[in-house]
Design a protein around this motif. Structure first.
Motif, mmCIF file in Angstrom:
data_model
loop_
_atom_site.group_PDB
_atom_site.id
_atom_site.type_symbol
_atom_site.label_atom_id
_atom_site.label_comp_id
_atom_site.label_asym_id
_atom_site.label_seq_id
_atom_site.Cartn_x
_atom_site.Cartn_y
_atom_site.Cartn_z
ATOM 1 N N LEU A 143 0.835 -1.202 0.000
ATOM 2 C CA LEU A 143 0.000 0.000 0.000
ATOM 3 C C LEU A 143 0.874 1.258 0.000
ATOM 4 O O LEU A 143 0.577 2.231 -0.700
ATOM 5 C CB LEU A 143 -0.932 0.006 1.214
ATOM 6 N N ALA A 144 1.953 1.229 0.800
ATOM 7 C CA ALA A 144 2.877 2.364 0.823
ATOM 8 C C ALA A 144 3.549 2.547 -0.534
ATOM 9 O O ALA A 144 3.708 3.680 -1.024
ATOM 10 C CB ALA A 144 3.922 2.157 1.915
ATOM 11 N N PHE A 145 3.937 1.427 -1.160
ATOM 12 C CA PHE A 145 4.570 1.494 -2.481
ATOM 13 C C PHE A 145 3.611 2.081 -3.509
ATOM 14 O O PHE A 145 4.003 2.939 -4.316
ATOM 15 C CB PHE A 145 5.021 0.096 -2.917
ATOM 16 N N GLU A 146 2.364 1.620 -3.496
ATOM 17 C CA GLU A 146 1.366 2.130 -4.447
ATOM 18 C C GLU A 146 1.100 3.612 -4.228
ATOM 19 O O GLU A 146 0.928 4.377 -5.183
ATOM 20 C CB GLU A 146 0.078 1.327 -4.334
ATOM 21 N N LEU A 147 1.046 4.020 -2.959
ATOM 22 C CA LEU A 147 0.813 5.429 -2.656
ATOM 23 C C LEU A 147 1.951 6.300 -3.183
ATOM 24 O O LEU A 147 1.718 7.327 -3.837
ATOM 25 C CB LEU A 147 0.665 5.613 -1.146
#
Length: 236
Positions: A221-225
């Protein structure tokens, strides 16, 4: 949600209220449905009164049986903490500060839950007054708001049983975030806890199992954000 997007807000309010008789959390979405009805006060009042009536019918058996420490509802709301990685860390942070002011551990735990609850309510009202369901051309933004609220509720919940994933799985059709998609296989690790429990080792491995499940989720999720932010600021 489908009824709301078709402009049938009163029916949507009724269905959401019925859904809350199975799990309370769908009531959290009601302000998003009521907001467009501000221009139709009569229908808004009828919808709110009907929802309150259904809510009273739902809560009445609990009140009759007594909301004390023996109540399952109270125990779930105050004590239950299962298969979550975020909430135990957040609770520990809150307890650290409440200990400085000599508050009891129970008070600190309740405060942590209250803070999460207030954050979710604030998020709902922020979306309700910025991305409301008031016209067909806003359906995509409205679906995003509803999806985001459900995703956030699931991530911050103190109890995250595998079957709770059913709450957010339908939204992955519209927003296939890999951080949630990987939960399909990773949630199975929850059931390893039953094995460790039979060996008397659940306390040692419970926290480890939670992070085994949730580290890939939060990481993706952090990577996608970050990836989406880079795209949004990239030169055209």
């Amino acid at each position: 949600i489908y009824l709301a997007m078709k402009g049938l807000y009163a029916r949507s309010s009724f269905i959401l209220s019925l859904a809350a008789s199975i799990k309370f959390w769908p009531a959290l979405l009601l302000p998003l449905v009521w907001k467009p009805l501000l221009k139709r006060p009569f229908i808004l009042c009828v919808s709110i009164i009907l929802s309150l009536f259904i809510g009273a019918v739902i809560v009445w058996p609990f009140l009759q049986s007594g909301l004390n420490e023996s109540s399952g509802l109270v125990a779930y709301g105050v004590k239950w903490k299962t298969n979550s990685a975020f909430f135990p860390l957040f609770e520990s942070l809150v307890l650290f500060f409440t200990d400085l002011f000599s508050f009891s551990q129970k008070t600190g735990s309740l405060l942590a839950r209250a803070m999460v609850g207030l954050f979710l309510v604030g998020l709902v009202f922020w979306f309700a007054f910025t991305k409301s369901l008031n016209s067909k051309n806003q359906n995509e933004r409205s679906l995003f708001a509803l999806s985001f609220i459900c995703f956030t509720l699931f991530l911050l919940s103190p109890a995250q049983f595998p079957w709770y994933f059913v709450w957010v799985a339908p939204f992955l059709v519209f927003y296939p975030l890999w951080g949630f998609v990987v939960l399909v296989p990773f949630m199975a690790f929850y059931y390893l806890g039953f094995y460790f429990n039979t060996q008397g080792e659940l306390r040692d491995y419970k926290f480890l199992l939670s992070f085994l499940i949730w580290l890939p989720v939060w990481g993706l999720l952090a990577f996608e954000l970050l990836n989406n932010r880079r795209r949004s600021v990239a030169p055209v």
